[in-house]
Motif scaffolding. Sequence first.
Motif, PDB file in Angstrom:
ATOM      1  N   MET A 334      -9.908   5.447   3.237  1.00 23.66           N
ATOM      2  CA  MET A 334      -8.637   5.832   3.866  1.00 23.66           C
ATOM      3  C   MET A 334      -7.573   5.925   2.777  1.00 23.66           C
ATOM      4  SD  MET A 334      -8.748   3.703   7.482  1.00 23.66           S
ATOM      5  CE  MET A 334      -8.158   5.018   8.553  1.00 23.66           C
ATOM      6  N   ASP A 335      -6.727   6.955   2.864  1.00 25.77           N
ATOM      7  CA  ASP A 335      -5.621   7.149   1.926  1.00 25.77           C
ATOM      8  C   ASP A 335      -4.316   6.695   2.566  1.00 25.77           C
ATOM      9  OD1 ASP A 335      -7.416   8.290   0.219  1.00 25.77           O
ATOM     10  OD2 ASP A 335      -6.488  10.272   0.173  1.00 25.77           O
ATOM     11  N   LEU A 336      -3.518   5.972   1.795  1.00 27.32           N
ATOM     12  CA  LEU A 336      -2.162   5.610   2.188  1.00 27.32           C
ATOM     13  C   LEU A 336      -1.209   6.146   1.132  1.00 27.32           C
ATOM     14  CD1 LEU A 336      -2.694   1.841   3.137  1.00 27.32           C
ATOM     15  CD2 LEU A 336      -2.940   3.849   4.617  1.00 27.32           C
ATOM     16  N   ILE A 337       0.006   6.506   1.529  1.00 21.83           N
ATOM     17  CA  ILE A 337       1.003   7.002   0.574  1.00 21.83           C
ATOM     18  C   ILE A 337       2.236   6.119   0.629  1.00 21.83           C
ATOM     19  CG2 ILE A 337       2.445   8.939  -0.155  1.00 21.83           C
ATOM     20  CD1 ILE A 337       0.437  10.839   1.025  1.00 21.83           C
ATOM     21  N   ILE A 338       2.603   5.589  -0.530  1.00 20.85           N
ATOM     22  CA  ILE A 338       3.814   4.789  -0.687  1.00 20.85           C
ATOM     23  C   ILE A 338       5.006   5.715  -0.903  1.00 20.85           C
ATOM     24  CG2 ILE A 338       5.023   3.298  -2.354  1.00 20.85           C
ATOM     25  CD1 ILE A 338       2.422   1.798  -2.741  1.00 20.85           C
ATOM     26  N   GLY A 339       6.106   5.448  -0.206  1.00 19.76           N
ATOM     27  CA  GLY A 339       7.347   6.174  -0.469  1.00 19.76           C
ATOM     28  C   GLY A 339       7.532   7.433   0.331  1.00 19.76           C
ATOM     29  N   LEU A 340       6.813   7.592   1.439  1.00 16.59           N
ATOM     30  CA  LEU A 340       7.008   8.767   2.280  1.00 16.59           C
ATOM     31  C   LEU A 340       8.414   8.762   2.885  1.00 16.59           C
ATOM     32  CD1 LEU A 340       3.529   8.924   4.026  1.00 16.59           C
ATOM     33  CD2 LEU A 340       4.474  10.659   2.490  1.00 16.59           C
ATOM     34  N   PRO A 341       8.943   9.925   3.249  1.00 13.20           N
ATOM     35  CA  PRO A 341      10.321  10.004   3.742  1.00 13.20           C
ATOM     36  C   PRO A 341      10.596   9.046   4.885  1.00 13.20           C
ATOM     37  CG  PRO A 341       9.443  12.200   3.389  1.00 13.20           C
ATOM     38  CD  PRO A 341       8.300  11.253   3.192  1.00 13.20           C
ATOM     39  N   GLY A 342      11.701   8.318   4.771  1.00 14.42           N
ATOM     40  CA  GLY A 342      12.126   7.406   5.824  1.00 14.42           C
ATOM     41  C   GLY A 342      11.440   6.056   5.815  1.00 14.42           C
ATOM     42  N   GLU A 343      10.498   5.842   4.877  1.00 11.59           N
ATOM     43  CA  GLU A 343       9.759   4.581   4.865  1.00 11.59           C
ATOM     44  C   GLU A 343      10.217   3.678   3.736  1.00 11.59           C
ATOM     45  OE1 GLU A 343       5.603   5.791   7.048  1.00 11.59           O
ATOM     46  OE2 GLU A 343       5.543   4.680   5.179  1.00 11.59           O
ATOM     47  N   GLU A 344      10.314   2.398   4.071  1.00 11.15           N
ATOM     48  CA  GLU A 344      10.574   1.359   3.068  1.00 11.15           C
ATOM     49  C   GLU A 344       9.538   0.255   3.273  1.00 11.15           C
ATOM     50  OE1 GLU A 344      14.767   0.386   3.300  1.00 11.15           O
ATOM     51  OE2 GLU A 344      15.269   2.166   2.109  1.00 11.15           O
ATOM     52  N   LEU A 345       9.766  -0.906   2.700  1.00  9.95           N
ATOM     53  CA  LEU A 345       8.763  -1.969   2.730  1.00  9.95           C
ATOM     54  C   LEU A 345       8.320  -2.343   4.151  1.00  9.95           C
ATOM     55  CD1 LEU A 345       7.030  -3.975   1.170  1.00  9.95           C
ATOM     56  CD2 LEU A 345       8.988  -5.541   1.131  1.00  9.95           C
ATOM     57  N   PRO A 346       9.223  -2.519   5.136  1.00 11.31           N
ATOM     58  CA  PRO A 346       8.760  -2.906   6.482  1.00 11.31           C
ATOM     59  C   PRO A 346       7.780  -1.896   7.088  1.00 11.31           C
ATOM     60  CG  PRO A 346      11.116  -3.282   6.273  1.00 11.31           C
ATOM     61  CD  PRO A 346      10.697  -2.517   5.048  1.00 11.31           C
ATOM     62  N   GLU A 347       8.054  -0.598   6.906  1.00 14.03           N
ATOM     63  CA  GLU A 347       7.154   0.418   7.443  1.00 14.03           C
ATOM     64  C   GLU A 347       5.796   0.368   6.744  1.00 14.03           C
ATOM     65  OE1 GLU A 347      11.185   1.466   8.578  1.00 14.03           O
ATOM     66  OE2 GLU A 347      10.331   1.014   6.604  1.00 14.03           O
ATOM     67  N   PHE A 348       5.812   0.168   5.419  1.00 14.04           N
ATOM     68  CA  PHE A 348       4.547   0.109   4.694  1.00 14.04           C
ATOM     69  C   PHE A 348       3.754  -1.136   5.089  1.00 14.04           C
ATOM     70  CE2 PHE A 348       1.976  -0.732   0.805  1.00 14.04           C
ATOM     71  CZ  PHE A 348       1.160   0.389   0.924  1.00 14.04           C
ATOM     72  N   GLN A 349       4.440  -2.230   5.343  1.00 13.91           N
ATOM     73  CA  GLN A 349       3.743  -3.445   5.788  1.00 13.91           C
ATOM     74  C   GLN A 349       3.091  -3.225   7.155  1.00 13.91           C
ATOM     75  OE1 GLN A 349       7.014  -6.230   5.261  1.00 13.91           O
ATOM     76  NE2 GLN A 349       6.028  -7.117   3.447  1.00 13.91           N
ATOM     77  N   THR A 350       3.731  -2.430   8.011  1.00 14.66           N
ATOM     78  CA  THR A 350       3.108  -2.054   9.290  1.00 14.66           C
ATOM     79  C   THR A 350       1.820  -1.288   9.044  1.00 14.66           C
ATOM     80  OG1 THR A 350       5.223  -1.991  10.458  1.00 14.66           O
ATOM     81  CG2 THR A 350       3.407  -0.692  11.396  1.00 14.66           C
ATOM     82  N   THR A 351       1.857  -0.360   8.103  1.00 14.01           N
ATOM     83  CA  THR A 351       0.671   0.420   7.756  1.00 14.01           C
ATOM     84  C   THR A 351      -0.445  -0.484   7.240  1.00 14.01           C
ATOM     85  OG1 THR A 351       1.826   2.507   7.385  1.00 14.01           O
ATOM     86  CG2 THR A 351      -0.192   2.138   6.105  1.00 14.01           C
TER      87      THR A 351
END
Length: 504
Positions: A334-351
């Motif tokens: 699975m691929d994840l992308i850090i820094g997508l528009p509108g996302e910061e640490l809380p959103e990435f932690q959800t991912t």
Amino acid sequence: MHIEITGIEDERFHRPLQNIANLFFEESNVKLGGDASGDLHIHMTWSASEHIAASATLTEKASQKTFKASHQEASMLHGSEKELFKQVKRAVSHVYLEVLQKLTGINQKWGILTGIRPTKLLHKKLQQGMEEHIAHQELRQDYLISDEKINLMQSIVSRQLAVVPDLYELKNEVSIYIGIPFCPTKCAYCTFPAYAINGRQGSVTSFLGGLHYEIREIGKWLKEKDIKITSIYYGGGTPTSITAEEMDMLYEEMYASFPDTENVREVTVEAGRPDTITPEKLEVMKKWNIDRISVNPQSYIQETLKAIGRHHTVEETIEKFHLSRNMGMNNINMDLIIGLPGEELPEFQTTLSETEKLMPESLTVHTLSFKRASEMTRHKNKYKVASREEVEKMMSAAEEWTAGHGYHPYYLYRQKNILGNLENVGYSIPGQESIYNIMIMEEQQSIIGLGCGAASKFLHPVTGKIEHFANPKDPKSYNDNFVSYTNRKIEILEELFAKSSSGQ
């Protein structure tokens, strides 16, 4: 940011100095020479005799603040002119980086290194018989790479050699990349050959005819020369955009045409868009013993998926992962992308939390890169992305999460205009690494690219020099010329493997 550099007029310095400036400033323009009217004026000097010496004095126009740096090292007196210039360029880059770090307060953990494949540098030193600590010392001195990044490089190199113990002896084998240039829609960050498949069935049919031809002819040549295939990778686009019947015929062609297919170490199919995965397509892959696929969420935030043009839902990603697992896919990436528009640490932690519920065998963590031809780059004002500091926090969260869940880094690459001057890292449960990813990154053998937009990398068996050759990116040009492109690849292969067999 307009940067004028005096004291150096040789245009060979321009590109490396521009690349380093880009590490610090989103928009920068470096000019050699000039009248010191830029936002920054940097006066540089260098000399080469018994020692290589360089110095830099930076003056910020607005504040009139001044920063200085100097560097000196022993000269390679018996080296070629090319080697001497390389050493001078490195010394100049050292002092240039240092004054920019002093000005901005930003510490570049990758030092002056702007290349795509850092681990390739370490492999080369170890392949020459250099001890690890000496290799690390040279990386630190020559490129100013931090201990943190050197340790990451070493852990990846060690993992790769555990996965592919004969990595340095694979020059007489090849790997195959097969490009399928179609997707349901094109993502905003994408610059790969990817065309929305709706309404293009004629183009798809014509393209597949050309691809079958390439597979047959290249396979025939490989069989005649008794050349083994290490790995096969279907990318794109999205290879699962075509129908199950088309996939079935394509894999049948692959197994019939390529030599010794039962001993190919790995076959991977990117099923990256969950909205292209169906039970029928999974049955086809299972029929041909393909069980390594990618199912790429990129993010588990629905608003983000909508913003970047991915027309599947978070729920669909999860559903298709379970479907793939239940139908025998035993090695899912699975691929994840850090820094997508509108996302910061809380959103990435959800991912990351959602990823934990699935636990794929491998996980590739990309840092968003503003690629020149992407929709996102052309309309940057539409896409608000996180700050450098926030992106670094997200990368740290990924490193902690993977380490805590039994994943190990096994390949790494970097890109221009990447957020935070960070990197893309592939993590895996031990034993589930992608051999193709290792081969493409470390460039230890030729990669033959087949299909629309597929790039070949031909490795000279003696010098290690790489020749690039790319098929056209649009389906019409490919359909018009696939025979000539196939013939040209065979000509290059004939020349390379003739040199290999003669030892020249």
